[in-house]
Design a protein around this motif. Structure first.
Motif, PDB file in Angstrom:
ATOM      1  N   PHE A 298      -0.239 -14.553   4.007  1.00 40.99           N
ATOM      2  CA  PHE A 298       0.996 -14.176   3.264  1.00 40.99           C
ATOM      3  C   PHE A 298       0.354 -13.376   1.965  1.00 40.99           C
ATOM      4  N   SER A 299      -0.750 -13.685   1.462  1.00 44.00           N
ATOM      5  CA  SER A 299      -1.226 -13.052   0.326  1.00 44.00           C
ATOM      6  C   SER A 299      -1.799 -11.489   0.730  1.00 44.00           C
ATOM      7  N   GLU A 300      -2.077 -11.165   1.785  1.00 42.34           N
ATOM      8  CA  GLU A 300      -2.712  -9.892   2.335  1.00 42.34           C
ATOM      9  C   GLU A 300      -1.711  -9.275   3.210  1.00 42.34           C
ATOM     10  N   GLU A 301      -0.605  -9.654   3.783  1.00 42.39           N
ATOM     11  CA  GLU A 301       0.058  -8.745   4.732  1.00 42.39           C
ATOM     12  C   GLU A 301       1.521  -8.928   4.580  1.00 42.39           C
ATOM     13  N   SER A 302       2.024  -9.672   3.478  1.00 44.73           N
ATOM     14  CA  SER A 302       3.533  -9.651   3.402  1.00 44.73           C
ATOM     15  C   SER A 302       4.150  -8.468   2.840  1.00 44.73           C
ATOM     16  N   LEU A 303       3.498  -7.491   2.491  1.00 49.59           N
ATOM     17  CA  LEU A 303       4.300  -6.499   1.799  1.00 49.59           C
ATOM     18  C   LEU A 303       5.120  -5.726   2.914  1.00 49.59           C
ATOM     19  N   ALA A 304       4.842  -5.824   4.207  1.00 50.04           N
ATOM     20  CA  ALA A 304       5.813  -5.090   5.068  1.00 50.04           C
ATOM     21  C   ALA A 304       7.123  -5.953   5.080  1.00 50.04           C
ATOM     22  N   LEU A 305       6.985  -7.341   4.817  1.00 45.85           N
ATOM     23  CA  LEU A 305       8.160  -8.243   5.100  1.00 45.85           C
ATOM     24  C   LEU A 305       9.057  -7.902   4.031  1.00 45.85           C
ATOM     25  N   PHE A 306       8.708  -7.815   2.844  1.00 47.94           N
ATOM     26  CA  PHE A 306       9.443  -7.444   1.577  1.00 47.94           C
ATOM     27  C   PHE A 306      10.066  -6.131   1.636  1.00 47.94           C
ATOM     28  N   LEU A 307       9.353  -5.290   2.015  1.00 48.19           N
ATOM     29  CA  LEU A 307       9.850  -3.799   2.217  1.00 48.19           C
ATOM     30  C   LEU A 307      10.819  -3.612   3.195  1.00 48.19           C
ATOM     31  N   THR A 308      10.935  -4.555   4.362  1.00 50.13           N
ATOM     32  CA  THR A 308      11.972  -4.219   5.461  1.00 50.13           C
ATOM     33  C   THR A 308      13.309  -4.205   5.094  1.00 50.13           C
ATOM     34  N   PRO A 309      14.034  -4.847   4.059  1.00 48.84           N
ATOM     35  CA  PRO A 309      15.263  -4.707   3.788  1.00 48.84           C
ATOM     36  C   PRO A 309      15.797  -3.186   3.173  1.00 48.84           C
ATOM     37  N   LEU A 310      14.723  -2.818   2.342  1.00 50.04           N
ATOM     38  CA  LEU A 310      14.570  -1.599   1.688  1.00 50.04           C
ATOM     39  C   LEU A 310      14.462  -0.349   2.583  1.00 50.04           C
ATOM     40  N   LEU A 311      13.607  -0.611   3.643  1.00 49.74           N
ATOM     41  CA  LEU A 311      13.446   0.552   4.568  1.00 49.74           C
ATOM     42  C   LEU A 311      14.591   0.780   5.710  1.00 49.74           C
ATOM     43  N   GLY A 312      15.126  -0.431   6.053  1.00 52.94           N
ATOM     44  CA  GLY A 312      16.476  -0.222   6.765  1.00 52.94           C
ATOM     45  C   GLY A 312      17.766   0.544   6.049  1.00 52.94           C
ATOM     46  N   LYS A 313      17.544   0.418   4.781  1.00 53.10           N
ATOM     47  CA  LYS A 313      18.932   0.839   4.145  1.00 53.10           C
ATOM     48  C   LYS A 313      18.416   2.556   3.858  1.00 53.10           C
ATOM     49  N   THR A 314      17.217   2.779   3.867  1.00 48.45           N
ATOM     50  CA  THR A 314      16.508   3.992   3.674  1.00 48.45           C
ATOM     51  C   THR A 314      16.625   4.784   4.955  1.00 48.45           C
ATOM     52  N   ALA A 315      16.480   4.072   6.245  1.00 47.98           N
ATOM     53  CA  ALA A 315      16.759   5.048   7.314  1.00 47.98           C
ATOM     54  C   ALA A 315      18.211   5.140   7.731  1.00 47.98           C
ATOM     55  N   ASP A 316      19.025   4.266   7.268  1.00 50.04           N
ATOM     56  CA  ASP A 316      20.255   4.531   7.454  1.00 50.04           C
ATOM     57  C   ASP A 316      20.639   5.704   6.621  1.00 50.04           C
ATOM     58  N   LYS A 317      20.304   5.779   5.480  1.00 53.55           N
ATOM     59  CA  LYS A 317      20.734   7.095   4.562  1.00 53.55           C
ATOM     60  C   LYS A 317      20.264   8.271   5.016  1.00 53.55           C
ATOM     61  N   LEU A 318      19.077   8.210   5.556  1.00 49.72           N
ATOM     62  CA  LEU A 318      18.434   9.470   6.180  1.00 49.72           C
ATOM     63  C   LEU A 318      19.261   9.980   7.513  1.00 49.72           C
ATOM     64  N   VAL A 319      19.961   9.107   8.165  1.00 47.07           N
ATOM     65  CA  VAL A 319      20.809   9.368   9.319  1.00 47.07           C
ATOM     66  C   VAL A 319      22.206   9.868   8.677  1.00 47.07           C
ATOM     67  N   GLU A 320      22.548   9.340   7.674  1.00 43.82           N
ATOM     68  CA  GLU A 320      23.871   9.837   6.863  1.00 43.82           C
ATOM     69  C   GLU A 320      23.782  11.313   6.402  1.00 43.82           C
TER      70      GLU A 320
END
Length: 664
Positions: A298-320
């Protein structure tokens, strides 16, 4: 410290003034024998040393004043009792006297005042008093013989004196002369449990001076460091307490299991319980490792988990935005213009202005940075895909770890249920009542589990506080003003630190030398006393361990006595040898002293062969040996004391309230 005499006045069974002279120390005749049957005052003789030196009563009956004297007292009359011990230490003759006064009240009840101690010594033919306060006397006696070790040197055999499991290192270090080094370390740095020097130490003083000469930011960082050090000190103290409690509960559980093992019909069931206990211990250790891996993941590899909600929104915005990627990754407009200026492509094609090739390359200027964001968008989309994949891997890994933790916990629960079911079967056998044992086992195991969970939390807290201390220290060093005054205090600090490191290195070297010497003597004495074979050693806290083929062994009465005397005999022998080295002038340091052994019923649990061996080895190992012994045991002990006995006294019982001391 060597005893010269002890004098009693109306003290318990010793009516009037009675005195015992002890043998000289530097001669072969170093043994004094006190003969007496049961209830003749042997225990009073030994325990009177502890009462006199420390004011602690270990008598079964609390009364100090002789009963004959008490019975003759009338209302309003006063009486007193005292014990006076004359001894030699570090070339000085001391007299320790403890007196207790009594007053007979009108209702016929004897009122006892607090005992009063008086310690004097002779120096330059002049008698001097050690301090005016009782606390001064206590400190002086402690420096000569620590109370924690008093029961080793004044041994009441019928009480089965046992070497406790608490940390004896402090008391042993005083005894064998390492306390001065320890005090130097504390003076320079503070307690060794602290990573950083404390404010009251020399190093801490100059650290504080650096702080005071610096700015507010440095002071704030320093305050944070001190606060974290205080917290970690409390955490470390609690960790030590938890570890001691864990050992205590493990011992209690083992005692109950041992009782169950000895119940014949339940032996097979108990063997399974022992196996279950080992499996539970293994599962708990595995669970702790999985928990650690879970937290580290959790300490070393959890960054990807917390970024996931933001990344999804970013991908949708790029499609728009519908930005077509016509660019070439890694190529910017400046590079294309340079090719056109050179008139030749990297592939060798001629880029003459106005040609088809020239126009084909020129059009890409519209699609590459900084004029077009297409490439940047493409990069971002790749990053989003990469983090999404990492998140899937992370979630899968965490789920696997959590599943393994649950499996460990489930296995532990299953084993504990099986253990309870076996206990029920044992109880149903009917030959041994396990109700109380089962109840205590449940309580002890529950407490043990809680302690281990708390220990895990405290270790985690220790790690966090360690990081906080490191951060605060780095901030303090960063914020400090680099003025002349601060640099001057830094030099003083470095000098103190260098001295501390030198003391620390020498201390560790000397302690290891003394520990090796003590370990050697313990083994020698034990092997010479015991007719069988056992392995014996001391740990880092100077506790003694007895094993056979690498496993702990049950300690019976006779074996306990031999183990005990091996330890005590080795202590006094080591202390004497260290002092001898000092007298020989090898290093000029005062590092040790001689000590007596005063023993009551030392052989009550030993057979004739071991009695003779113990007597012989203790007489050779110590400078002064004093036995309070029954006639039947003395007949065997004297065979091992050839040429060592200087004085023999007999305790003659006049009545239930009076014993007379007679030299024979």
């Amino acid at each position: 410290m060597l005893l010269k005499s002890i004098e009693y006045f109306n003290f318990r069974p010793f009516l009037g003034k009675q005195r015992i002279e002890f043998s000289a120390s530097n001669e072969k005749e170093n043994v004094t024998v006190i003969l007496g049957d049961n209830t003749h005052g042997k225990s009073t003789f030994v325990l009177s040393f502890i009462w006199c030196f420390y004011g602690v009563s270990k008598f079964n009956k609390p009364k100090i004043l002789n009963e004959n004297v008490e019975n003759d007292m009338r209302p309003g009359e006063q009486g007193k009792a005292y014990v006076q011990i004359e001894f030699e230490d570090d070339g000085k003759i001391y007299t320790m006297k403890r007196t207790q006064r009594f007053f007979m009240q009108n209702n016929g009840v004897l009122k006892a005042e607090d005992s009063i101690a008086n310690l004097t010594y002779i120096e330059n033919n002049e008698q001097k008093t050690v301090g005016k306060m009782q606390s001064d006397i206590n400190v002086a006696i402690k420096s000569i013989l620590p109370y924690d070790l008093s029961s080793f040197f004044f041994f009441e055999g019928e009480k089965d004196n046992e070497i406790s499991k608490k940390d004896l290192s402090g008391a042993v270090k005083i005894l064998i002369g390492l306390e001065a080094f320890d005090n130097m370390r504390k003076h320079l740095h503070g307690p060794q449990t602290q990573d950083s020097p404390t404010a009251a130490s020399v190093m801490g003083y100059y650290w504080e001076k650096q702080k005071d000469a610096s700015g507010d930011a440095a002071k704030k960082a320093f305050a944070e460091k001190v606060a974290a050090e205080k917290k970690i000190g409390n955490v470390l103290k609690r960790i030590t307490e938890i570890n001691n409690e864990i050992v205590e509960y493990e011992d209690k559980i083992e005692e109950i299991n041992q009782v169950l093992r000895e119940a014949a019909p339940s032996k097979e069931l108990q063997r399974r319980r022992d196996q279950i206990a080992r499996e539970i211990k293994s599962a708990e250790e595995n669970e702790r490792k999985k928990n650690k891996s879970f937290l580290r993941c959790f300490s070393e590899e959890s960054l990807a988990l917390f970024l996931t909600p933001l990344l999804g929104k970013t991908a949708d915005k790029l499609v728009e935005l519908d930005v077509n990627d016509k660019g070439i990754k890694g190529i910017e407009a400046k590079a294309i213009r340079e090719l056109l200026h050179r008139g030749e492509c990297l592939c060798g094609t001629d880029l003459k202005e106005g040609s088809a090739a020239y126009k084909s390359v020129e059009k890409y200027i519209e699609y590459v940075p900084p004029r077009s964001i297409g490439v940047l968008v493409s990069d971002m989309q790749d990053k989003i895909a990469e983090y999404s994949e990492k998140n899937k891997q992370y979630v899968s890994k965490m789920e696997d770890l959590y599943s393994e933790i649950l499996n460990c916990r489930t296995r532990i629960d299953e084993l504990e249920r099986e253990d309870k079911e076996i206990l029920i079967k044992i109880r149903e056998i009917g030959e041994f009542d396990t109700n109380e044992a089962e109840k205590n086992l449940t309580i002890y195991k529950g407490r043990l589990r809680s302690l281990r969970e708390e220990l895990q939390r405290k270790n985690s807290e220790k790690g966090s506080l360690g990081s906080a201390i490191e951060t605060a220290t780095n901030n303090f060093n960063m914020y400090k003003n680099k003025n002349k005054e601060v640099r001057e205090y830094q030099v003083y600090y470095k000098y103190a630190e260098a001295i501390y490191n030198w003391v620390q290195d020498n201390y560790e070297q000397k302690e290891q030398q003394v520990r090796d010497k003590l370990n050697k003597h313990i083994k020698e004495l034990f092997d010479n006393m015991y007719t069988g074979h056992r392995d014996i050693s001391i740990d880092e806290k100077y506790n003694i361990n007895l094993t056979f083929n690498g496993k702990d062994v049950d300690i019976t009465g006779g074996l306990r006595v031999i183990k005990y005397f091996s330890y005590v005999g080795a202590l006094v022998k080591t202390a004497y040898e260290v002092m001898k080295e000092r007298e020989d002038g090898d290093n000029g340091e005062m590092l040790g002293e001689q000590y007596p052994l005063v023993l009551d019923a030392a052989f009550s649990h030993a057979d004739s062969t071991h009695t003779k061996n113990i007597a012989r080895q203790l007489a050779s190992a110590t400078s002064q040996l004093i036995f309070a012994v029954m006639e039947k045991d003395w007949n065997y002990a004297k065979e091992g004391l050839d040429g060592h006995v200087a004085r023999i006294y007999e305790l003659q019982k006049i009545s239930e309230t009076e014993v007379k001391i007679v030299e024979v």
